[in-house]
Write an enzyme that holds these catalytic residues in place. Structure first.
Site, PDB file in Angstrom:
ATOM      1  N   GLU A 104     -24.705  -9.733 -37.945  1.00 13.66           N
ATOM      2  CA  GLU A 104     -24.696  -9.877 -39.401  1.00 13.66           C
ATOM      3  C   GLU A 104     -24.896 -11.365 -39.702  1.00 13.66           C
ATOM      4  O   GLU A 104     -23.949 -12.102 -40.000  1.00 13.66           O
ATOM      5  CB  GLU A 104     -23.387  -9.311 -39.953  1.00 13.66           C
ATOM      6  CG  GLU A 104     -23.310  -7.809 -39.689  1.00 13.66           C
ATOM      7  CD  GLU A 104     -21.903  -7.232 -39.699  1.00 13.66           C
ATOM      8  OE1 GLU A 104     -20.979  -7.952 -40.118  1.00 13.66           O
ATOM      9  OE2 GLU A 104     -21.744  -6.070 -39.288  1.00 13.66           O
ATOM     10  N   TYR A 154     -25.703   5.447 -35.906  1.00 20.52           N
ATOM     11  CA  TYR A 154     -24.798   4.310 -36.066  1.00 20.52           C
ATOM     12  C   TYR A 154     -23.563   4.685 -36.883  1.00 20.52           C
ATOM     13  O   TYR A 154     -23.652   5.286 -37.955  1.00 20.52           O
ATOM     14  CB  TYR A 154     -25.519   3.149 -36.752  1.00 20.52           C
ATOM     15  CG  TYR A 154     -24.582   2.023 -37.152  1.00 20.52           C
ATOM     16  CD1 TYR A 154     -24.001   1.215 -36.182  1.00 20.52           C
ATOM     17  CD2 TYR A 154     -24.253   1.807 -38.487  1.00 20.52           C
ATOM     18  CE1 TYR A 154     -23.117   0.202 -36.530  1.00 20.52           C
ATOM     19  CE2 TYR A 154     -23.370   0.785 -38.846  1.00 20.52           C
ATOM     20  CZ  TYR A 154     -22.804  -0.008 -37.858  1.00 20.52           C
ATOM     21  OH  TYR A 154     -21.920  -0.993 -38.210  1.00 20.52           O
ATOM     22  N   ARG A 171     -25.263 -28.055 -83.831  1.00 20.35           N
ATOM     23  CA  ARG A 171     -26.642 -27.686 -84.158  1.00 20.35           C
ATOM     24  C   ARG A 171     -27.244 -26.727 -83.129  1.00 20.35           C
ATOM     25  O   ARG A 171     -28.062 -25.861 -83.471  1.00 20.35           O
ATOM     26  CB  ARG A 171     -27.488 -28.957 -84.241  1.00 20.35           C
ATOM     27  CG  ARG A 171     -28.837 -28.750 -84.853  1.00 20.35           C
ATOM     28  CD  ARG A 171     -29.764 -29.932 -84.754  1.00 20.35           C
ATOM     29  NE  ARG A 171     -29.174 -31.217 -84.429  1.00 20.35           N
ATOM     30  CZ  ARG A 171     -29.852 -32.196 -83.845  1.00 20.35           C
ATOM     31  NH1 ARG A 171     -31.114 -32.026 -83.512  1.00 20.35           N
ATOM     32  NH2 ARG A 171     -29.259 -33.354 -83.578  1.00 20.35           N
ATOM     33  N   TYR A 221     -25.262 -31.998 -81.280  1.00 23.45           N
ATOM     34  CA  TYR A 221     -25.779 -30.833 -80.575  1.00 23.45           C
ATOM     35  C   TYR A 221     -24.765 -29.687 -80.476  1.00 23.45           C
ATOM     36  O   TYR A 221     -25.136 -28.515 -80.511  1.00 23.45           O
ATOM     37  CB  TYR A 221     -26.190 -31.224 -79.152  1.00 23.45           C
ATOM     38  CG  TYR A 221     -27.465 -32.023 -79.036  1.00 23.45           C
ATOM     39  CD1 TYR A 221     -28.197 -32.399 -80.158  1.00 23.45           C
ATOM     40  CD2 TYR A 221     -27.932 -32.403 -77.787  1.00 23.45           C
ATOM     41  CE1 TYR A 221     -29.358 -33.138 -80.038  1.00 23.45           C
ATOM     42  CE2 TYR A 221     -29.101 -33.146 -77.653  1.00 23.45           C
ATOM     43  CZ  TYR A 221     -29.809 -33.510 -78.781  1.00 23.45           C
ATOM     44  OH  TYR A 221     -30.957 -34.238 -78.655  1.00 23.45           O
ATOM     45  N   PHE A 281     -25.555  -2.283 -48.376  1.00 17.65           N
ATOM     46  CA  PHE A 281     -24.241  -2.884 -48.540  1.00 17.65           C
ATOM     47  C   PHE A 281     -24.309  -4.378 -48.847  1.00 17.65           C
ATOM     48  O   PHE A 281     -23.296  -5.010 -49.122  1.00 17.65           O
ATOM     49  CB  PHE A 281     -23.421  -2.712 -47.256  1.00 17.65           C
ATOM     50  CG  PHE A 281     -24.177  -3.142 -46.028  1.00 17.65           C
ATOM     51  CD1 PHE A 281     -24.461  -4.471 -45.778  1.00 17.65           C
ATOM     52  CD2 PHE A 281     -24.646  -2.190 -45.133  1.00 17.65           C
ATOM     53  CE1 PHE A 281     -25.187  -4.862 -44.661  1.00 17.65           C
ATOM     54  CE2 PHE A 281     -25.373  -2.575 -44.007  1.00 17.65           C
ATOM     55  CZ  PHE A 281     -25.645  -3.918 -43.772  1.00 17.65           C
ATOM     56  N   ASN A 306     -17.860   0.324 -46.034  1.00 17.22           N
ATOM     57  CA  ASN A 306     -19.181  -0.252 -46.288  1.00 17.22           C
ATOM     58  C   ASN A 306     -19.482  -0.107 -47.774  1.00 17.22           C
ATOM     59  O   ASN A 306     -19.415   1.003 -48.312  1.00 17.22           O
ATOM     60  CB  ASN A 306     -20.242   0.498 -45.479  1.00 17.22           C
ATOM     61  CG  ASN A 306     -20.796  -0.327 -44.328  1.00 17.22           C
ATOM     62  OD1 ASN A 306     -21.882  -0.061 -43.862  1.00 17.22           O
ATOM     63  ND2 ASN A 306     -20.052  -1.305 -43.878  1.00 17.22           N
ATOM     64  N   HIS A 329     -10.211  -3.652 -39.577  1.00 20.50           N
ATOM     65  CA  HIS A 329     -10.904  -4.408 -40.614  1.00 20.50           C
ATOM     66  C   HIS A 329      -9.971  -4.835 -41.749  1.00 20.50           C
ATOM     67  O   HIS A 329     -10.414  -5.508 -42.684  1.00 20.50           O
ATOM     68  CB  HIS A 329     -12.072  -3.597 -41.174  1.00 20.50           C
ATOM     69  CG  HIS A 329     -13.243  -3.504 -40.231  1.00 20.50           C
ATOM     70  ND1 HIS A 329     -13.125  -3.017 -38.961  1.00 20.50           N
ATOM     71  CD2 HIS A 329     -14.556  -3.854 -40.385  1.00 20.50           C
ATOM     72  CE1 HIS A 329     -14.310  -3.050 -38.357  1.00 20.50           C
ATOM     73  NE2 HIS A 329     -15.188  -3.564 -39.192  1.00 20.50           N
TER      74      HIS A 329
END
Length: 522
Positions: free
Chosen positions: A413, A55, A284, A281, A329, A197, A85
């Site tokens: 994906e 791949y 404290r 609070y 990834f 990746n 990309h």
């Protein structure tokens, strides 16, 4: 402090990453690392020549994983993946974060499981060492298959495309290469995929988040002590015996710090016999709230440092006959703690806003709105409006991005982390938190002056004096935005915390006793 860091070999920490980004430490390659990188490069070339299907080496990407790529096209494939990309949108991320992306990616690739050319790593190293930092758009990553879009933009300059920050200016890469007498890289098989990746966008925001959050945590304790002192609160809730009964490390650290910060204060001693039973609070419960935030910070730091030394691309090349296409990834291991850190940072701002409000009420000897002459003057009323607005903005940013997933790549994906959004949200929340803390610090410094001539502790007097070098006492209204900006800058540039640590060291006061794992160098 070390002078050199060996990429792909030494253990990378948040501290070291920041020092590499600032140029304090120089990153280098050992001979052993170079040989390991070259072996992995040869393993990929052997795969190509053997025509064995792997791949991303001789196949398409994502849903196109079953599309075979010829040997002569394997290099073109890697060029095209960077082009296709690079789809990020929005403003460029901070240059420092883009530089950290280069550093963390280089360290991952140099471990020798990615099949990249050593010449490619040398070019990435050149960009780091010469501060020629690519422009990376802030939006477009879903956090698996890694941070594809931002990493594509990060490495466009390797093939002569994209833009870089060069000598303080945004310049097209080809112009920089011409000026520096450099040529674009010709990517080898699998290199484009190895470059894009990974989780380095998420990771770099985590690194910077760990640093900025630590700074805010250190400041919150100091300012909280100043506010408590101004309001004549008690330090009894910080007794270590109480916290031994519920021994969360962050809680114990904060209690110890508050005790130390308030030690030998004349202001605290002046009301030791008062009849108040307990404080609100926000005074404290500082050990429980600040401490819980510290526990969240430590969790993020520990997981970030695992990721800093991990290999997160795909496939992983063990040798020419042993490759695994997996999911290293995927950003979920960091997406979850980043979201958790968002909640913790927002809560630190929430409790600070409540202390700002308490300082305005005109109780315990303080004038209403922290000014003697109000009516004509609004005093410190309106700065608290700003903290209220920022607290609510932070609440809206607390929706956990990691709880969502939108399938991509035609369902290949089908579960993604959205951790890139988690990291960016933490960055925004911390920016707001710094402003909230600046306003509380401004208010606490004003309030302490109504306790004169009594003195505070050595450390808190120094904190007050450090602020007063830039922001004076306000006897009447003025443009408080200028004061807020000045104090915010001394918070965000770390000068306030650095000064306090130096003061503590000068007086041999240990603010992190028995809790060194909660410390960070800034």
């Amino acid at each position: 402090m070390r002078e050199h860091f060996h990429y792909g070999q030494d253990h990378l920490t948040v501290d070291t990453t920041i020092q590499l980004a600032k140029g304090i430490i120089k990153g280098v390659f050992s001979n052993e690392t170079v040989q390991r990188i070259k072996k992995s490069e040869k393993d990929v070339q052997d795969i190509v020549e053997s025509k064995r299907t792997v791949y991303g080496v001789n196949t398409g990407f994502g849903i196109l994983a079953n599309k075979a790529i010829s040997e002569e096209d394997t290099r073109t494939l890697q060029y095209k993946i960077l082009q296709s990309h690079s789809v990020g949108v929005g403003k460029p991320i901070p240059t420092e974060i883009a530089k950290i992306m280069l550093i963390t990616k280089l360290h991952a690739l140099a471990q020798g499981y990615s099949g990249v050319q050593f010449t490619t790593l040398q070019r990435i190293h050149w960009h780091i060492e010469n501060d020629v930092i690519p422009l990376v758009p802030e939006k477009g990553s879903v956090g698996a298959s890694g941070d594809l879009a931002p990493l594509s933009h990060l490495f466009l300059p390797l093939i002569g495309l994209g833009q870089v920050m060069y000598k303080g200016q945004i310049v097209p890469t080809d112009q920089v290469y011409l000026a520096e007498n450099l040529e674009p890289i010709t990517l080898g098989p699998k290199e484009g995929l190895a470059l894009i990746n990974g989780t380095q966008f998420i990771l770099s925001y985590a690194v910077k988040g760990v640093e900025r959050f630590f700074n805010c945590l250190e400041i919150a304790d100091i300012i909280g002590a100043m506010s408590l002192e101004s309001l004549q609160g008690t330090k009894a809730p910080f007794d270590p015996r109480l916290h031994e009964l519920r021994p969360f490390s962050g809680n114990q650290l904060v209690a110890q710090r508050l005790q130390t910060l308030l030690k030998d204060s004349e202001i605290m001693e002046s009301h030791v016999d008062c009849d108040r039973v307990q404080d609100p609070y926000s005074l404290r419960c500082m050990p429980q709230v600040h401490g819980a935030a510290r526990n969240a910070w430590l969790h993020l730091k520990e997981l970030t440092e695992i990721e800093l030394n991990s290999v997160t691309d795909n496939p992983i090349i063990f040798d020419s006959h042993d490759t695994i296409s997996g999911g290293n990834f995927h950003g979920q291991p960091l997406a979850l703690p980043l979201d958790y850190a968002c909640f913790a940072a927002a809560e630190l701002g929430n409790i600070a806003d409540r202390r700002c409000y308490l300082l305005l009420e005109g109780k315990f000897g303080l004038p209403m709105l922290l000014m003697n002459d109000v009516g004509l003057n609004s005093g410190f009323m309106i700065p608290q409006y700003t903290t209220a607005a920022l607290v609510t903005e932070n609440k809206t940013l607390c929706f956990p991005a990691s709880a969502d997933s939108v399938p991509t790549s035609l369902g290949q994906e089908d579960h993604v982390s959205m951790g890139s959004i988690s990291g960016r949200k933490l960055y925004q929340i911390l920016e707001n938190l710094e402003y909230i803390l600046a306003i509380e610090l401004m208010s606490a410094c004003q309030a302490i002056e109504f306790r004169r001539p009594l003195k505070s502790s050595v450390l808190l007097e120094e904190a007050h004096e450090f602020v007063r070098r830039q922001v004076s006492f306000a006897s009447e209204d003025r443009v408080f935005a200028d004061d807020i900006k000045a104090i915010k800058e001394m918070i965000s540039d770390y000068s306030f915390v650095k000064h306090m640590l130096e003061t503590a060291e000068k007086h041999q006061i240990n603010l992190h006793q028995n809790h060194t794992n909660f410390h960070l160098h800034i």
